[in-house]
Design a protein around this motif. Sequence first.
Motif, PDB file in Angstrom:
ATOM      1  N   THR A 140       0.863  -1.168   0.000  1.00 25.81           N
ATOM      2  CA  THR A 140       0.000   0.000   0.000  1.00 25.81           C
ATOM      3  C   THR A 140       0.902   1.220   0.000  1.00 25.81           C
ATOM      4  O   THR A 140       1.935   1.237   0.669  1.00 25.81           O
ATOM      5  N   LEU A 141       0.519   2.219  -0.756  1.00 23.22           N
ATOM      6  CA  LEU A 141       1.287   3.451  -0.838  1.00 23.22           C
ATOM      7  C   LEU A 141       0.555   4.533  -0.057  1.00 23.22           C
ATOM      8  O   LEU A 141      -0.648   4.725  -0.234  1.00 23.22           O
ATOM      9  N   VAL A 142       1.266   5.217   0.835  1.00 22.42           N
ATOM     10  CA  VAL A 142       0.691   6.289   1.643  1.00 22.42           C
ATOM     11  C   VAL A 142       1.386   7.587   1.236  1.00 22.42           C
ATOM     12  O   VAL A 142       2.602   7.708   1.399  1.00 22.42           O
ATOM     13  N   LEU A 143       0.620   8.516   0.686  1.00 25.30           N
ATOM     14  CA  LEU A 143       1.178   9.812   0.302  1.00 25.30           C
ATOM     15  C   LEU A 143       0.884  10.812   1.413  1.00 25.30           C
ATOM     16  O   LEU A 143      -0.267  11.173   1.649  1.00 25.30           O
ATOM     17  N   ASP A 144       1.935  11.234   2.092  1.00 25.49           N
ATOM     18  CA  ASP A 144       1.844  12.111   3.259  1.00 25.49           C
ATOM     19  C   ASP A 144       2.068  13.565   2.838  1.00 25.49           C
ATOM     20  O   ASP A 144       3.203  13.996   2.672  1.00 25.49           O
ATOM     21  N   ASN A 145       0.967  14.287   2.625  1.00 21.89           N
ATOM     22  CA  ASN A 145       1.031  15.708   2.279  1.00 21.89           C
ATOM     23  C   ASN A 145       1.852  15.993   1.015  1.00 21.89           C
ATOM     24  O   ASN A 145       2.660  16.925   0.983  1.00 21.89           O
ATOM     25  N   VAL A 146       1.637  15.196  -0.007  1.00 24.33           N
ATOM     26  CA  VAL A 146       2.300  15.423  -1.295  1.00 24.33           C
ATOM     27  C   VAL A 146       1.570  16.559  -1.990  1.00 24.33           C
ATOM     28  O   VAL A 146       0.363  16.480  -2.232  1.00 24.33           O
ATOM     29  N   ARG A 147       2.266  17.631  -2.289  1.00 18.22           N
ATOM     30  CA  ARG A 147       1.610  18.846  -2.785  1.00 18.22           C
ATOM     31  C   ARG A 147       1.416  18.877  -4.295  1.00 18.22           C
ATOM     32  O   ARG A 147       0.512  19.533  -4.787  1.00 18.22           O
ATOM     33  N   LEU A 183       4.141   1.756   2.359  1.00 22.85           N
ATOM     34  CA  LEU A 183       5.283   2.635   2.139  1.00 22.85           C
ATOM     35  C   LEU A 183       4.810   4.076   2.207  1.00 22.85           C
ATOM     36  O   LEU A 183       3.925   4.480   1.447  1.00 22.85           O
ATOM     37  N   VAL A 184       5.393   4.848   3.117  1.00 25.14           N
ATOM     38  CA  VAL A 184       5.002   6.243   3.300  1.00 25.14           C
ATOM     39  C   VAL A 184       5.959   7.134   2.534  1.00 25.14           C
ATOM     40  O   VAL A 184       7.173   7.125   2.792  1.00 25.14           O
ATOM     41  N   MET A 185       5.396   7.898   1.614  1.00 26.85           N
ATOM     42  CA  MET A 185       6.155   8.863   0.817  1.00 26.85           C
ATOM     43  C   MET A 185       5.788  10.252   1.311  1.00 26.85           C
ATOM     44  O   MET A 185       4.603  10.567   1.441  1.00 26.85           O
ATOM     45  N   GLY A 186       6.788  11.095   1.560  1.00 25.92           N
ATOM     46  CA  GLY A 186       6.540  12.392   2.167  1.00 25.92           C
ATOM     47  C   GLY A 186       6.441  13.552   1.194  1.00 25.92           C
ATOM     48  O   GLY A 186       6.608  13.409  -0.018  1.00 25.92           O
ATOM     49  N   ASN A 187       6.203  14.691   1.779  1.00 26.66           N
ATOM     50  CA  ASN A 187       6.100  15.962   1.076  1.00 26.66           C
ATOM     51  C   ASN A 187       7.394  16.257   0.313  1.00 26.66           C
ATOM     52  O   ASN A 187       8.486  15.927   0.783  1.00 26.66           O
ATOM     53  N   GLU A 188       7.252  16.914  -0.822  1.00 26.99           N
ATOM     54  CA  GLU A 188       8.388  17.192  -1.699  1.00 26.99           C
ATOM     55  C   GLU A 188       9.473  18.048  -1.045  1.00 26.99           C
ATOM     56  O   GLU A 188      10.649  17.946  -1.412  1.00 26.99           O
ATOM     57  N   VAL A 189       9.118  18.882  -0.099  1.00 24.24           N
ATOM     58  CA  VAL A 189      10.097  19.757   0.556  1.00 24.24           C
ATOM     59  C   VAL A 189      10.460  19.248   1.948  1.00 24.24           C
ATOM     60  O   VAL A 189      11.636  19.184   2.314  1.00 24.24           O
ATOM     61  N   PHE A 190       9.463  18.857   2.729  1.00 26.80           N
ATOM     62  CA  PHE A 190       9.680  18.538   4.139  1.00 26.80           C
ATOM     63  C   PHE A 190       9.788  17.047   4.435  1.00 26.80           C
ATOM     64  O   PHE A 190      10.106  16.665   5.560  1.00 26.80           O
ATOM     65  N   GLY A 191       9.501  16.194   3.457  1.00 20.60           N
ATOM     66  CA  GLY A 191       9.582  14.758   3.681  1.00 20.60           C
ATOM     67  C   GLY A 191       8.416  14.245   4.505  1.00 20.60           C
ATOM     68  O   GLY A 191       7.367  14.882   4.612  1.00 20.60           O
ATOM     69  N   VAL A 192       8.612  13.086   5.117  1.00 19.40           N
ATOM     70  CA  VAL A 192       7.589  12.467   5.957  1.00 19.40           C
ATOM     71  C   VAL A 192       7.508  13.267   7.257  1.00 19.40           C
ATOM     72  O   VAL A 192       8.528  13.569   7.883  1.00 19.40           O
ATOM     73  N   GLU A 193       6.286  13.614   7.660  1.00 19.07           N
ATOM     74  CA  GLU A 193       6.085  14.381   8.897  1.00 19.07           C
ATOM     75  C   GLU A 193       6.708  13.661  10.089  1.00 19.07           C
ATOM     76  O   GLU A 193       6.650  12.431  10.182  1.00 19.07           O
ATOM     77  N   ASP A 194       7.267  14.433  11.021  1.00 18.63           N
ATOM     78  CA  ASP A 194       7.902  13.852  12.211  1.00 18.63           C
ATOM     79  C   ASP A 194       6.950  12.968  13.002  1.00 18.63           C
ATOM     80  O   ASP A 194       7.342  11.902  13.486  1.00 18.63           O
ATOM     81  N   GLU A 195       5.685  13.389  13.126  1.00 15.88           N
ATOM     82  CA  GLU A 195       4.705  12.603  13.886  1.00 15.88           C
ATOM     83  C   GLU A 195       4.434  11.256  13.206  1.00 15.88           C
ATOM     84  O   GLU A 195       4.209  10.252  13.872  1.00 15.88           O
TER      85      GLU A 195
END
Length: 178
Positions: free
Chosen positions: A26-33, A125-137
């Motif tokens: 499963t792909l998790v997109l974490d705040n991908v803008r 698999l968690v993929m993070g934001n383009e600038v900040f990456g995966v959120e710390d939380e």
Amino acid sequence: MRKLSMEELNRLTVADFKNTQKIPLTLVLDNVRSLHNVGAAFRTADAFAVEKIWLCGITGRPPHREITKTALGSTESVAWEFAPQTTDVVRQLQATGYVVIAVEQTDSSQSLSAFQPDPTKPYALVMGNEVFGVEDEVLALCDAAVEIPQFGTKHSLNVSVAAGVVLWDFMRKMGFGN
């Protein structure tokens, strides 16, 4: 040498794809803008028969012209769901037996080339934001982190490119598509 025609490629119809067995990823997109990155993630998820995409936080969701343009119809074939909080999705996935892996450079991340997934377990698999990456939380909840080895001057890859690299590696190591 000649390119294969669409008929020779023998691809599944959307209906057949929805009914076929998926890879336990499963792909998790974490705040991908970027909506283009979202569309590319859908297209890649379709190519690798990923079971689902979670679109979290500010991540855009279909229907949207820019997602559709890049996804080339894969928003119709790949199962997806939206959640306002990535942390809720991670907890839900873990509660149902998923091993949640952040694709991120951390003080304890393992090189993707060295990481060996257990083929008997489902992964997210968690993929993070383009600038900040995966959120710390979110990172604090993940079971592990992997990073893609890089040898140039830049410290990261585009999120959609990284998703393709990691999905291919997991698929191969889990014994699919060999």
